[in-house]
Design a protein around this motif. Structure first.
Motif, short mmCIF file in Angstrom:
data_model
loop_
_atom_site.label_atom_id
_atom_site.label_comp_id
_atom_site.label_asym_id
_atom_site.label_seq_id
_atom_site.Cartn_x
_atom_site.Cartn_y
_atom_site.Cartn_z
N MET A 1 -3.47 -7.04 -0.74
CA MET A 1 -3.81 -7.82 -2.37
C MET A 1 -4.44 -6.42 -2.51
SD MET A 1 -2.89 -10.60 -2.20
CE MET A 1 -4.17 -12.06 -3.71
N GLU A 2 -5.56 -5.78 -1.97
CA GLU A 2 -6.60 -4.97 -2.58
C GLU A 2 -5.59 -3.91 -3.51
OE1 GLU A 2 -8.89 -5.64 -3.43
OE2 GLU A 2 -9.68 -7.24 -2.13
N LEU A 3 -4.10 -3.70 -3.15
CA LEU A 3 -3.27 -2.16 -2.41
C LEU A 3 -2.07 -3.18 -3.74
CD1 LEU A 3 -4.27 0.00 0.22
CD2 LEU A 3 -5.61 0.03 -2.17
N GLY A 4 -2.22 -4.12 -3.84
CA GLY A 4 -0.75 -4.22 -4.75
C GLY A 4 0.25 -4.34 -3.95
N GLY A 5 0.29 -4.33 -2.75
CA GLY A 5 1.68 -4.60 -1.71
C GLY A 5 2.50 -2.96 -1.09
N LYS A 6 1.27 -1.44 -1.83
CA LYS A 6 2.17 -0.57 -1.48
C LYS A 6 1.71 0.10 -0.32
CE LYS A 6 1.73 0.22 -6.81
NZ LYS A 6 2.79 0.66 -7.01
N HIS A 7 2.57 0.18 0.78
CA HIS A 7 2.56 0.15 2.22
C HIS A 7 1.96 2.05 1.87
CE1 HIS A 7 6.29 -2.13 3.10
NE2 HIS A 7 4.93 -3.31 2.58
N ASN A 8 2.67 2.32 0.94
CA ASN A 8 1.60 4.26 1.51
C ASN A 8 0.53 4.54 1.53
OD1 ASN A 8 4.43 5.07 1.90
ND2 ASN A 8 4.76 5.34 -0.12
N LYS A 9 0.22 3.48 0.17
CA LYS A 9 -1.96 3.34 0.07
C LYS A 9 -2.26 3.25 1.39
CE LYS A 9 -1.32 3.59 -4.99
NZ LYS A 9 -1.91 3.73 -6.09
N ALA A 10 -1.93 1.62 1.57
CA ALA A 10 -2.68 1.23 2.47
C ALA A 10 -2.29 1.95 4.17
CB ALA A 10 -1.67 0.12 2.81
N LEU A 11 -1.51 2.43 4.16
CA LEU A 11 -1.43 3.45 5.34
C LEU A 11 -2.53 4.23 5.32
CD1 LEU A 11 2.10 3.31 6.35
CD2 LEU A 11 0.87 2.20 7.43
N THR A 12 -2.39 4.56 4.08
CA THR A 12 -3.32 6.53 4.27
C THR A 12 -4.86 5.06 4.24
OG1 THR A 12 -1.82 7.27 2.74
CG2 THR A 12 -4.98 7.85 2.64
N LEU A 13 -5.16 4.18 3.70
CA LEU A 13 -6.34 3.65 3.77
C LEU A 13 -6.82 3.29 5.15
CD1 LEU A 13 -9.11 2.99 2.29
CD2 LEU A 13 -7.93 0.60 2.09
N ALA A 14 -6.15 3.12 5.92
CA ALA A 14 -6.49 2.88 7.28
C ALA A 14 -6.24 3.77 8.21
CB ALA A 14 -4.75 2.19 8.24
N ARG A 15 -6.12 4.93 8.19
CA ARG A 15 -5.38 6.49 8.94
C ARG A 15 -7.89 6.85 8.17
NH1 ARG A 15 -2.16 8.18 7.02
NH2 ARG A 15 -0.42 7.75 8.71
N ASP A 16 -7.75 6.40 6.75
CA ASP A 16 -9.55 7.61 6.77
C ASP A 16 -9.81 6.44 7.07
OD1 ASP A 16 -7.56 8.90 4.88
OD2 ASP A 16 -7.84 8.09 3.05
N LEU A 17 -10.01 5.52 7.30
CA LEU A 17 -10.87 3.83 7.87
C LEU A 17 -11.30 4.45 9.86
CD1 LEU A 17 -11.09 1.55 5.07
CD2 LEU A 17 -12.54 3.75 4.99
N LYS A 18 -9.67 5.41 10.31
CA LYS A 18 -9.77 4.76 11.50
C LYS A 18 -9.51 3.72 11.66
CE LYS A 18 -11.98 9.61 12.32
NZ LYS A 18 -12.41 9.98 12.60
N LEU A 19 -8.71 2.49 11.22
CA LEU A 19 -8.83 1.18 11.70
C LEU A 19 -7.87 0.76 13.14
CD1 LEU A 19 -8.33 -0.50 8.08
CD2 LEU A 19 -10.27 -0.04 9.79
N PHE A 20 -7.35 1.62 13.04
CA PHE A 20 -6.80 1.41 14.51
C PHE A 20 -6.33 2.92 14.96
CE2 PHE A 20 -5.03 -0.97 11.00
CZ PHE A 20 -4.54 -2.68 11.34
N SER A 21 -5.56 3.44 16.01
CA SER A 21 -5.61 4.42 16.99
C SER A 21 -4.09 4.66 17.02
CB SER A 21 -5.85 3.77 18.69
OG SER A 21 -4.85 2.99 19.27
N HIS A 22 -3.26 4.41 16.75
CA HIS A 22 -2.44 5.06 16.10
C HIS A 22 -1.90 4.30 14.39
CE1 HIS A 22 2.07 6.31 16.36
NE2 HIS A 22 2.70 5.33 15.70
N ILE A 23 -1.76 5.10 13.56
CA ILE A 23 -0.79 4.96 12.65
C ILE A 23 0.62 4.92 12.33
CG2 ILE A 23 -1.61 4.71 9.76
CD1 ILE A 23 -3.49 3.43 11.27
N PRO A 24 1.46 3.74 12.35
CA PRO A 24 2.73 4.76 12.01
C PRO A 24 2.89 5.37 10.77
CG PRO A 24 2.68 1.96 11.63
CD PRO A 24 1.11 3.06 12.42
#
Length: 235
Positions: A1-24
């Motif tokens: 919802m926050e990133l307009g459904g853009k997978h690249n931006k969502a994965l980058t944000l998850a990686r920067d915030l360290k939400l998961f141990s592995h980001i595909p």
């Protein structure tokens, strides 16, 4: 919802915030998302059952929203949806579009109970025959002019105990002036939800396949419902 459904931006944000141990990678994430496609509608149904325990709805509204997949001038060269069956018309705007129709069944709490996608050329009344319409007995059911069908209204009233509230044409045999205002006010909630979804959509939903387009639209619907459930539980 926050990133307009853009997978690249969502994965980058998850990686920067360290939400998961592995980001595909984006391609691997996209393949995993497509593998979950058959589970999206069952998940939507389960969320609707949970919502019924949080909110006792008394009224429901159904409406259709166009989802163009490309500009009209590019319709003859569209690759994702190349057939003419996707060529639809928007009566209230008097313009054509090329894409899908999004059918939403919303309750008075702005929760989307049922959702479906059909080609743009199909009549709005088709959604009434496709959706299960799992509504409680005695609930008010608000419909637009495009859904007017005396036969179906009688079936809903007699078989399911639903009270149809339809915005009718003036030349309709069942047209009565005073219920028209109630029907117009009652269906405003579905227009509000449609506006909320369109506001969260990017300017163009970028996908390569038809299935990818449907996945992104259903993901926005699920995100909308999850947001409402969180607000309800925290409130």
């Amino acid at each position: 919802m926050e990133l307009g459904g853009k997978h690249n931006k969502a994965l980058t944000l998850a990686r920067d915030l360290k939400l998961f141990s592995h980001i595909p990678s984006p391609s691997r994430f996209n393949r995993r998302l497509h593998a979950l496609f058959p589970l999206l509608l069952p998940l939507h149904y389960l969320l609707a059952q949970v919502w019924k325990n949080l909110h006792q709805a008394q009224a429901y509204a159904l409406d259709t929203f166009p989802l163009p997949v490309c500009e009209n001038i590019r319709a003859p060269r569209a690759r994702r949806f190349p057939d003419k069956v996707y060529r639809g018309f928007i009566p209230r705007e008097g313009v054509y579009f090329h894409g899908l129709k999004l059918h939403l069944l919303v309750d008075d709490g702005k929760f989307i109970h049922e959702v479906n996608l059909t080609p743009g050329s199909l009549h709005d009344l088709v959604s009434l025959l496709i959706l299960p319409l799992d509504l409680p007995e005695g609930a008010e059911f608000y419909l637009d002019r495009g859904y007017e069908s005396h036969l179906y209204e009688d079936l809903c009233r007699e078989a399911q105990g639903i009270v149809p509230m339809v915005i009718r044409r003036r030349n309709s045999r069942r047209y009565v002036p005073w219920p028209q205002y109630l029907a117009m006010v009652g269906r405003r909630v579905v227009e509000t939800v449609g506006s909320m979804l369109h506001a969260s959509f990017p300017r163009r939903i970028h996908t390569v396949t038809q299935e990818g387009f449907v996945i992104k639209v259903l993901s926005f619907v699920l995100a909308h419902n999850l947001g409402l459930m969180v607000q309800k539980m925290l409130g």
